[in-house]
Design a protein around this motif. Structure first.
Motif, PDB file in Angstrom:
ATOM      1  N   GLY A 205       5.440  -8.952   7.788  1.00  0.00           N
ATOM      2  CA  GLY A 205       4.168  -8.571   8.391  1.00  0.00           C
ATOM      3  C   GLY A 205       3.000  -9.278   7.747  1.00  0.00           C
ATOM      4  N   VAL A 206       1.798  -8.787   8.025  1.00  0.00           N
ATOM      5  CA  VAL A 206       0.550  -9.457   7.640  1.00  0.00           C
ATOM      6  C   VAL A 206       0.019  -8.898   6.317  1.00  0.00           C
ATOM      7  CG1 VAL A 206      -1.800 -10.025   8.383  1.00  0.00           C
ATOM      8  CG2 VAL A 206       0.013  -9.728  10.087  1.00  0.00           C
ATOM      9  N   LEU A 207      -0.537  -9.788   5.486  1.00  0.00           N
ATOM     10  CA  LEU A 207      -1.275  -9.382   4.294  1.00  0.00           C
ATOM     11  C   LEU A 207      -2.755  -9.257   4.627  1.00  0.00           C
ATOM     12  CD1 LEU A 207       0.246 -11.595   1.450  1.00  0.00           C
ATOM     13  CD2 LEU A 207       0.705  -9.180   1.916  1.00  0.00           C
ATOM     14  N   HIS A 208      -3.420  -8.297   3.962  1.00  0.00           N
ATOM     15  CA  HIS A 208      -4.851  -8.076   4.158  1.00  0.00           C
ATOM     16  C   HIS A 208      -5.555  -8.107   2.804  1.00  0.00           C
ATOM     17  CE1 HIS A 208      -3.926  -6.784   8.262  1.00  0.00           C
ATOM     18  NE2 HIS A 208      -2.968  -6.029   7.752  1.00  0.00           N
ATOM     19  N   HIS A 209      -6.813  -8.485   2.839  1.00  0.00           N
ATOM     20  CA  HIS A 209      -7.627  -8.462   1.622  1.00  0.00           C
ATOM     21  C   HIS A 209      -7.626  -7.041   1.044  1.00  0.00           C
ATOM     22  CE1 HIS A 209     -10.867  -9.594  -1.114  1.00  0.00           C
ATOM     23  NE2 HIS A 209     -11.455  -8.448  -0.801  1.00  0.00           N
ATOM     24  N   GLY A 210      -7.341  -6.927  -0.242  1.00  0.00           N
ATOM     25  CA  GLY A 210      -7.341  -5.633  -0.911  1.00  0.00           C
ATOM     26  C   GLY A 210      -6.008  -4.919  -0.907  1.00  0.00           C
TER      27      GLY A 210
ATOM     28  N   ASN B 108       0.832  -1.210   0.000  1.00  0.00           N
ATOM     29  CA  ASN B 108       0.000   0.000   0.000  1.00  0.00           C
ATOM     30  C   ASN B 108       0.864   1.257   0.000  1.00  0.00           C
ATOM     31  OD1 ASN B 108      -2.362  -1.630   0.128  1.00  0.00           O
ATOM     32  ND2 ASN B 108      -2.090  -1.822   2.340  1.00  0.00           N
ATOM     33  N   SER B 109       1.861   1.260  -0.899  1.00  0.00           N
ATOM     34  CA  SER B 109       2.773   2.389  -1.148  1.00  0.00           C
ATOM     35  C   SER B 109       3.761   2.669  -0.016  1.00  0.00           C
ATOM     36  CB  SER B 109       1.983   3.678  -1.458  1.00  0.00           C
ATOM     37  OG  SER B 109       1.163   3.508  -2.597  1.00  0.00           O
ATOM     38  N   GLU B 110       3.792   1.818   1.002  1.00  0.00           N
ATOM     39  CA  GLU B 110       4.746   1.981   2.098  1.00  0.00           C
ATOM     40  C   GLU B 110       5.863   0.943   1.969  1.00  0.00           C
ATOM     41  OE1 GLU B 110       4.969   1.794   7.009  1.00  0.00           O
ATOM     42  OE2 GLU B 110       3.023   1.656   5.992  1.00  0.00           O
ATOM     43  N   LEU B 111       7.103   1.444   1.932  1.00  0.00           N
ATOM     44  CA  LEU B 111       8.233   0.531   1.834  1.00  0.00           C
ATOM     45  C   LEU B 111       8.341  -0.299   3.108  1.00  0.00           C
ATOM     46  CD1 LEU B 111      10.729  -0.402   0.210  1.00  0.00           C
ATOM     47  CD2 LEU B 111      12.038   1.365   1.413  1.00  0.00           C
ATOM     48  N   LYS B 112       8.269  -1.616   2.951  1.00  0.00           N
ATOM     49  CA  LYS B 112       8.292  -2.514   4.100  1.00  0.00           C
ATOM     50  C   LYS B 112       9.614  -3.272   4.232  1.00  0.00           C
ATOM     51  CE  LYS B 112       3.990  -2.073   5.653  1.00  0.00           C
ATOM     52  NZ  LYS B 112       3.683  -1.661   7.052  1.00  0.00           N
ATOM     53  N   GLN B 113      10.193  -3.659   3.085  1.00  0.00           N
ATOM     54  CA  GLN B 113      11.418  -4.454   3.129  1.00  0.00           C
ATOM     55  C   GLN B 113      12.393  -3.991   2.049  1.00  0.00           C
ATOM     56  OE1 GLN B 113       9.359  -8.544   3.189  1.00  0.00           O
ATOM     57  NE2 GLN B 113      11.096  -8.826   4.578  1.00  0.00           N
ATOM     58  N   HIS B 114      13.669  -4.006   2.411  1.00  0.00           N
ATOM     59  CA  HIS B 114      14.740  -3.702   1.472  1.00  0.00           C
ATOM     60  C   HIS B 114      15.811  -4.767   1.653  1.00  0.00           C
ATOM     61  CE1 HIS B 114      17.583  -1.562  -0.994  1.00  0.00           C
ATOM     62  NE2 HIS B 114      18.462  -1.492  -0.003  1.00  0.00           N
ATOM     63  N   GLY B 115      16.022  -5.568   0.625  1.00  0.00           N
ATOM     64  CA  GLY B 115      16.972  -6.664   0.713  1.00  0.00           C
ATOM     65  C   GLY B 115      18.226  -6.399  -0.096  1.00  0.00           C
ATOM     66  N   LYS B 116      19.367  -6.813   0.432  1.00  0.00           N
ATOM     67  CA  LYS B 116      20.652  -6.694  -0.250  1.00  0.00           C
ATOM     68  C   LYS B 116      21.419  -7.991  -0.043  1.00  0.00           C
ATOM     69  CE  LYS B 116      22.961  -2.869   0.213  1.00  0.00           C
ATOM     70  NZ  LYS B 116      23.695  -1.715   0.800  1.00  0.00           N
ATOM     71  N   THR B 117      21.896  -8.570  -1.117  1.00  0.00           N
ATOM     72  CA  THR B 117      22.641  -9.814  -0.979  1.00  0.00           C
ATOM     73  C   THR B 117      23.912  -9.617  -0.149  1.00  0.00           C
ATOM     74  OG1 THR B 117      23.660  -9.402  -3.139  1.00  0.00           O
ATOM     75  CG2 THR B 117      21.781 -10.899  -3.082  1.00  0.00           C
ATOM     76  N   GLN B 118      24.437  -8.400  -0.122  1.00  0.00           N
ATOM     77  CA  GLN B 118      25.639  -8.133   0.668  1.00  0.00           C
ATOM     78  C   GLN B 118      25.383  -8.275   2.173  1.00  0.00           C
ATOM     79  OE1 GLN B 118      26.378  -4.245  -0.990  1.00  0.00           O
ATOM     80  NE2 GLN B 118      28.082  -4.991  -2.227  1.00  0.00           N
TER      81      GLN B 118
END
Length: 219
Positions: free
Chosen positions: A194-199, A150-160
């Motif tokens: 975190g949790v997924l929600h309908h919609g 919903n347009s909010e950055l939740k995760q940022h992954g880096k292989t490093q």
């Protein structure tokens, strides 16, 4: 029916195989769930029935809360067996996936010392984006990705930031079982699950490629 696909829209001529997942490959994620940091990769498998396209994600409400874990997904292009060299060159493409988890079910299973399959390996629990062809195997050493809900950055992954490199993961996996063409390897999730929600409206972005959108339906 799910079919591996390139980001250009073309189908990939590979079967849909097993999904080998890595648990706790980011220290911060292990800490956020109060789990110990492993000294060796933690491996588990999802069957091919977990796969669905990262587009309209359909989930069953009867199963409980579905938690997202955004991960880098490696598409195996050639058989990788124990002792093989140059294992990175046998990766056909890279994409992103959600390792969906029934967290309450997982916690209960862990408390009893039982396997995680009912919490991790249910139908549809691995939505996957289309794949990008690797320009070079060295690209994986510094790969990055983002996950928005919903347009909010939740995760940022880096292989490093991974505890175990991709090359180490492939060698560790094939000590136990062969990776076949069409198999996927999910390399672990960073903090911010975190949790997924309908919609919900979701986005996954690999490197600087255009973000890929999905919508969640839970019924």
């Amino acid at each position: 029916m799910y079919q591996h696909q390139w980001h250009t829209g073309e189908a990939i001529n590979l079967p849909t195989g097993k999904i080998v997942c890595i648990g706790r490959n980011y220290a911060a994620h292990a800490k956020e769930l109060n789990n110990p940091i492993p000294s060796r990769p933690i491996l588990f498998i999802k069957p091919s029935t977990c796969l669905q396209p990262f587009k309209e994600i359909k989930l069953a409400k009867r199963l409980g809360e579905h938690h997202y874990e955004a991960e880098l997904a490696l598409l195996v292009g050639e058989t990788i067996s124990y002792g093989d060299k140059d294992v990175l060159t046998k990766i056909a493409g890279v994409g992103l996936a959600l390792d969906l988890t029934l967290r309450d079910v997982q916690s209960e299973l862990k408390s009893k010392g039982h396997p995680w399959e009912c919490a991790k390996a249910y139908d549809g629990s691995c939505p996957v984006t289309p794949f990008y062809q690797l320009e070079s195997a060295t690209e994986l050493a510094s790969a990055e990705y983002n996950y928005w809900q919903n347009s909010e950055l939740k995760q940022h992954g880096k292989t490093q930031l991974m505890l175990f490199s991709i090359e180490r993961l492939l060698k560790e996996i094939t000590e136990h079982f062969t990776l076949c063409p069409g198999d996927l390897v999910l390399t672990g999730t960073p903090e911010g699950v975190g949790v997924l929600h309908h919609g919900d409206e979701l986005q996954l972005q690999y490197q600087t490629y255009f973000p890929i959108n999905a919508f969640v339906t839970i019924d």
